[in-house]
Scaffold this motif. Structure first.
Motif, PDB file in Angstrom:
ATOM      1  N   ALA A   7       0.855  -1.188   0.000  1.00 23.59           N
ATOM      2  CA  ALA A   7       0.000   0.000   0.000  1.00 23.59           C
ATOM      3  C   ALA A   7       0.887   1.233   0.000  1.00 23.59           C
ATOM      4  O   ALA A   7       1.838   1.339   0.776  1.00 23.59           O
ATOM      5  N   SER A   8       0.588   2.176  -0.883  1.00 26.61           N
ATOM      6  CA  SER A   8       1.389   3.396  -0.969  1.00 26.61           C
ATOM      7  C   SER A   8       0.470   4.584  -1.184  1.00 26.61           C
ATOM      8  O   SER A   8      -0.517   4.493  -1.924  1.00 26.61           O
ATOM      9  N   ARG A   9       0.777   5.686  -0.522  1.00 24.49           N
ATOM     10  CA  ARG A   9      -0.023   6.903  -0.658  1.00 24.49           C
ATOM     11  C   ARG A   9       0.821   7.997  -1.300  1.00 24.49           C
ATOM     12  O   ARG A   9       1.957   8.242  -0.891  1.00 24.49           O
ATOM     13  N   ILE A  10       0.273   8.645  -2.317  1.00 20.66           N
ATOM     14  CA  ILE A  10       0.932   9.779  -2.965  1.00 20.66           C
ATOM     15  C   ILE A  10       0.094  11.025  -2.693  1.00 20.66           C
ATOM     16  O   ILE A  10      -1.108  11.053  -2.948  1.00 20.66           O
ATOM     17  N   HIS A  11       0.744  12.047  -2.190  1.00 19.73           N
ATOM     18  CA  HIS A  11       0.075  13.304  -1.866  1.00 19.73           C
ATOM     19  C   HIS A  11       0.802  14.420  -2.601  1.00 19.73           C
ATOM     20  O   HIS A  11       2.011  14.565  -2.508  1.00 19.73           O
ATOM     21  N   GLY A  12       0.052  15.202  -3.372  1.00 16.14           N
ATOM     22  CA  GLY A  12       0.646  16.308  -4.114  1.00 16.14           C
ATOM     23  C   GLY A  12      -0.285  17.511  -4.133  1.00 16.14           C
ATOM     24  O   GLY A  12      -1.412  17.464  -3.626  1.00 16.14           O
ATOM     25  N   ARG A  13       0.208  18.584  -4.716  1.00 18.31           N
ATOM     26  CA  ARG A  13      -0.593  19.808  -4.808  1.00 18.31           C
ATOM     27  C   ARG A  13      -0.331  20.449  -6.162  1.00 18.31           C
ATOM     28  O   ARG A  13       0.816  20.662  -6.542  1.00 18.31           O
ATOM     29  N   ALA A  14      -1.400  20.746  -6.885  1.00 15.54           N
ATOM     30  CA  ALA A  14      -1.280  21.368  -8.198  1.00 15.54           C
ATOM     31  C   ALA A  14      -1.758  22.814  -8.116  1.00 15.54           C
ATOM     32  O   ALA A  14      -2.806  23.096  -7.517  1.00 15.54           O
ATOM     33  N   ILE A  15      -0.981  23.725  -8.704  1.00 17.03           N
ATOM     34  CA  ILE A  15      -1.363  25.136  -8.715  1.00 17.03           C
ATOM     35  C   ILE A  15      -1.502  25.609 -10.157  1.00 17.03           C
ATOM     36  O   ILE A  15      -0.968  24.998 -11.086  1.00 17.03           O
ATOM     37  N   ASP A  16      -2.241  26.680 -10.323  1.00 15.79           N
ATOM     38  CA  ASP A  16      -2.374  27.321 -11.623  1.00 15.79           C
ATOM     39  C   ASP A  16      -1.322  28.421 -11.688  1.00 15.79           C
ATOM     40  O   ASP A  16      -1.472  29.479 -11.078  1.00 15.79           O
ATOM     41  N   SER A  17      -0.232  28.172 -12.381  1.00 17.87           N
ATOM     42  CA  SER A  17       0.910  29.088 -12.372  1.00 17.87           C
ATOM     43  C   SER A  17       0.608  30.428 -13.028  1.00 17.87           C
ATOM     44  O   SER A  17       1.357  31.395 -12.849  1.00 17.87           O
ATOM     45  N   SER A  18      -0.493  30.513 -13.762  1.00 13.75           N
ATOM     46  CA  SER A  18      -0.812  31.763 -14.464  1.00 13.75           C
ATOM     47  C   SER A  18      -1.752  32.671 -13.681  1.00 13.75           C
ATOM     48  O   SER A  18      -2.015  33.803 -14.092  1.00 13.75           O
ATOM     49  N   LYS A  19      -2.273  32.179 -12.540  1.00 17.02           N
ATOM     50  CA  LYS A  19      -3.257  32.961 -11.791  1.00 17.02           C
ATOM     51  C   LYS A  19      -2.833  33.095 -10.332  1.00 17.02           C
ATOM     52  O   LYS A  19      -2.365  32.136  -9.731  1.00 17.02           O
ATOM     53  N   ARG A  20      -3.029  34.292  -9.788  1.00 16.62           N
ATOM     54  CA  ARG A  20      -2.683  34.545  -8.395  1.00 16.62           C
ATOM     55  C   ARG A  20      -3.828  35.250  -7.689  1.00 16.62           C
ATOM     56  O   ARG A  20      -4.617  35.946  -8.310  1.00 16.62           O
ATOM     57  N   ALA A  60      -5.128  24.607  -8.660  1.00 16.24           N
ATOM     58  CA  ALA A  60      -5.631  23.970  -9.880  1.00 16.24           C
ATOM     59  C   ALA A  60      -6.700  22.970  -9.454  1.00 16.24           C
ATOM     60  O   ALA A  60      -6.405  21.840  -9.061  1.00 16.24           O
ATOM     61  N   ARG A  61      -7.945  23.389  -9.504  1.00 14.98           N
ATOM     62  CA  ARG A  61      -9.045  22.594  -8.972  1.00 14.98           C
ATOM     63  C   ARG A  61      -9.616  21.637 -10.019  1.00 14.98           C
ATOM     64  O   ARG A  61      -9.670  21.947 -11.196  1.00 14.98           O
ATOM     65  N   GLN A  62     -10.040  20.479  -9.510  1.00 14.47           N
ATOM     66  CA  GLN A  62     -10.734  19.507 -10.368  1.00 14.47           C
ATOM     67  C   GLN A  62      -9.936  19.204 -11.638  1.00 14.47           C
ATOM     68  O   GLN A  62     -10.465  19.179 -12.742  1.00 14.47           O
ATOM     69  N   ARG A  63      -8.649  18.980 -11.474  1.00 13.15           N
ATOM     70  CA  ARG A  63      -7.771  18.599 -12.585  1.00 13.15           C
ATOM     71  C   ARG A  63      -7.379  17.132 -12.431  1.00 13.15           C
ATOM     72  O   ARG A  63      -7.033  16.692 -11.339  1.00 13.15           O
ATOM     73  N   TRP A  64      -7.401  16.419 -13.530  1.00 14.28           N
ATOM     74  CA  TRP A  64      -6.952  15.032 -13.504  1.00 14.28           C
ATOM     75  C   TRP A  64      -5.429  14.995 -13.546  1.00 14.28           C
ATOM     76  O   TRP A  64      -4.808  15.662 -14.366  1.00 14.28           O
ATOM     77  N   VAL A  65      -4.843  14.218 -12.639  1.00 19.30           N
ATOM     78  CA  VAL A  65      -3.389  14.048 -12.586  1.00 19.30           C
ATOM     79  C   VAL A  65      -3.087  12.571 -12.790  1.00 19.30           C
ATOM     80  O   VAL A  65      -3.617  11.708 -12.071  1.00 19.30           O
ATOM     81  N   GLN A  79      -8.457  18.266  -5.475  1.00 19.96           N
ATOM     82  CA  GLN A  79      -9.551  18.782  -4.668  1.00 19.96           C
ATOM     83  C   GLN A  79      -9.688  20.296  -4.880  1.00 19.96           C
ATOM     84  O   GLN A  79      -8.966  20.890  -5.682  1.00 19.96           O
ATOM     85  N   SER A  80     -10.583  20.905  -4.129  1.00 19.75           N
ATOM     86  CA  SER A  80     -10.815  22.347  -4.291  1.00 19.75           C
ATOM     87  C   SER A  80      -9.607  23.183  -3.904  1.00 19.75           C
ATOM     88  O   SER A  80      -9.446  24.309  -4.380  1.00 19.75           O
ATOM     89  N   ASN A  81      -8.735  22.640  -3.059  1.00 18.34           N
ATOM     90  CA  ASN A  81      -7.524  23.368  -2.676  1.00 18.34           C
ATOM     91  C   ASN A  81      -6.308  22.970  -3.512  1.00 18.34           C
ATOM     92  O   ASN A  81      -5.181  23.363  -3.199  1.00 18.34           O
ATOM     93  N   THR A  86      -3.802   9.957  -3.394  1.00 16.51           N
ATOM     94  CA  THR A  86      -4.252   8.695  -3.977  1.00 16.51           C
ATOM     95  C   THR A  86      -3.549   7.540  -3.285  1.00 16.51           C
ATOM     96  O   THR A  86      -2.356   7.607  -2.982  1.00 16.51           O
ATOM     97  N   ASP A  87      -4.302   6.497  -2.982  1.00 19.04           N
ATOM     98  CA  ASP A  87      -3.767   5.296  -2.354  1.00 19.04           C
ATOM     99  C   ASP A  87      -3.637   4.208  -3.404  1.00 19.04           C
ATOM    100  O   ASP A  87      -4.614   3.858  -4.076  1.00 19.04           O
ATOM    101  N   LEU A  88      -2.431   3.687  -3.528  1.00 18.83           N
ATOM    102  CA  LEU A  88      -2.135   2.684  -4.549  1.00 18.83           C
ATOM    103  C   LEU A  88      -1.923   1.324  -3.908  1.00 18.83           C
ATOM    104  O   LEU A  88      -1.396   1.216  -2.799  1.00 18.83           O
ATOM    105  N   GLN A  89      -2.330   0.290  -4.630  1.00 17.57           N
ATOM    106  CA  GLN A  89      -2.018  -1.083  -4.250  1.00 17.57           C
ATOM    107  C   GLN A  89      -1.076  -1.635  -5.317  1.00 17.57           C
ATOM    108  O   GLN A  89      -1.437  -1.734  -6.487  1.00 17.57           O
ATOM    109  N   ILE A  90       0.131  -1.982  -4.903  1.00 16.89           N
ATOM    110  CA  ILE A  90       1.168  -2.372  -5.860  1.00 16.89           C
ATOM    111  C   ILE A  90       1.623  -3.795  -5.550  1.00 16.89           C
ATOM    112  O   ILE A  90       1.988  -4.110  -4.416  1.00 16.89           O
TER     113      ILE A  90
END
Length: 344
Positions: A7-20, A60-65, A79-81, A86-90
């Motif tokens: 079991a592995s968990r990946i946690h990340g954060r995506a931002i919109d680099s063009s908007k502040r 960057a909300r509601q974006r597929w990664v 998510q909204s923030n 994501t939790d992976l089973q490998i």
């Protein structure tokens, strides 16, 4: 099927680099100046803009990664923030190599597929054996000089200056790493600072590890309170405390591993660690508390904080030399614990 899966968990954060968030930037800058944090030269102005930008990018909300591990792609939605978890089973066939039952973590590089704007990221996953020693470490005033107790100095050290390491701590952690320890950095620093913290720890010679930082939502109507009381500080109640809940989760995820908790005397670390050590006496090998500058509390205070724990389980230290011998003993005890576990 009988197959071993990890079991592995990946946690990340995506931002919109063009908007502040212009309003957020104005609010934070105004509050910082009010609290005495304002750049005085070009180097400080450049650092101020760089670090403030981390807090003003829009999520960057509601974006597929897409997460590519070489053997397939896992998809997750932000998510909204802007965060995604994501939790992976490998299966064992998907691991980088055979992972032993005991010892240091094995790493594997992973990358994200390009977003709509072409951006992608590279990182790596840690596969941590079931048994061994893990270091759970605070960051601010434990391994990085922040001076959280002083609001002005805390803000200046966060937004104006290059991060500075606490003397001797990287050598201690290198020793831990050489002995096969895994590292989890559990801090009240907000996720917005994660890229800067990761770069700092690498430059300062600290081992790589997992990051468990605080979710922080900007308060538009209370920018001064936000910077002064919430930016890097913890909540008093253990039930809602980020560090307490995160450490509990790590202990529950690795029930056969031994843990060394490393923090500082500046805020809540001693009480949080003492409470956890009482709840998980078999898993907590040591508690180390770095005494921050100006803390003159002596033995009776600390004996009260750690009441119920044997004196061999905890130590408040001022320098590397005062803790290194005890740290060597912690790893010797881990080997005895593993021998006893195998005998059972």
């Amino acid at each position: 099927t009988g197959k071993v899966r990890w079991a592995s968990r990946i946690h990340g954060r995506a931002i919109d680099s063009s908007k502040r968030h212009r309003r957020r930037r104005v609010g934070m800058s105004s509050a910082a100046r009010t609290l005495g944090c304002h750049p005085s030269n070009e180097a400080e102005r450049a650092m101020y803009r760089k670090r403030m930008d981390l807090f003003t990018h829009r999520a960057a909300r509601q974006r597929w990664v897409g997460i590519d591990m070489g053997l397939g792609v896992w998809w997750t939605l932000t998510q909204s923030n802007g965060h995604f978890i994501t939790d992976l089973q490998i299966s064992e066939e998907g691991l980088p190599e055979n992972i032993p039952d005991h010892g240091p973590p094995i790493t594997r590089e992973v990358s994200t597929l390009p977003l709509e704007d072409g951006r992608s990221w590279d990182t790596h996953m840690f596969f941590i054996p079931a048994s061994g020693i893990s270091i759970i470490s605070d960051i601010d005033d434990t391994i990085k000089l922040t001076e959280v107790k002083n609001s002005k100095k805390m803000l200046c050290n966060t937004f104006l200056y290059e991060f500075a390491a606490v003397d001797g701590m990287s050598q201690l952690y290198k020793y831990f790493e050489q002995r096969g320890a895994a590292f989890h950095y559990v801090s009240n620093s907000p996720w917005q600072l994660q890229p800067e913290l990761e770069a700092f720890l690498k430059k300062a010679g600290f081992p790589d590890g997992t990051y468990h930082l605080k979710h922080l939502k900007f308060q538009f109507n209370k920018p001064i309170t936000f910077l002064k009381n919430r930016l890097l500080r913890s909540k008093p109640d253990n039930k809602t405390n980020h560090k307490h809940s995160t450490i509990m989760s790590l202990l529950q995820a690795f029930p056969e591993r031994q843990f060394i908790l490393v923090g500082d005397s500046g805020e809540k670390d001693p009480k949080i660690y003492a409470d956890i050590a009482q709840k998980f006496p078999r898993q907590i090998n040591r508690v180390y508390i770095r005494r921050v500058n100006g803390d003159n509390r002596e033995g009776k205070h600390w004996e009260k904080v750690f009441a119920g724990l044997g004196s061999e389980k905890w130590q408040v230290f001022d320098s590397l030399s005062s803790i290194m011998e005890d740290a060597k003993g912690a790893f010797s005890e881990d080997l005895r614990h593993q021998a006893h576990h195998k005998a059972i």
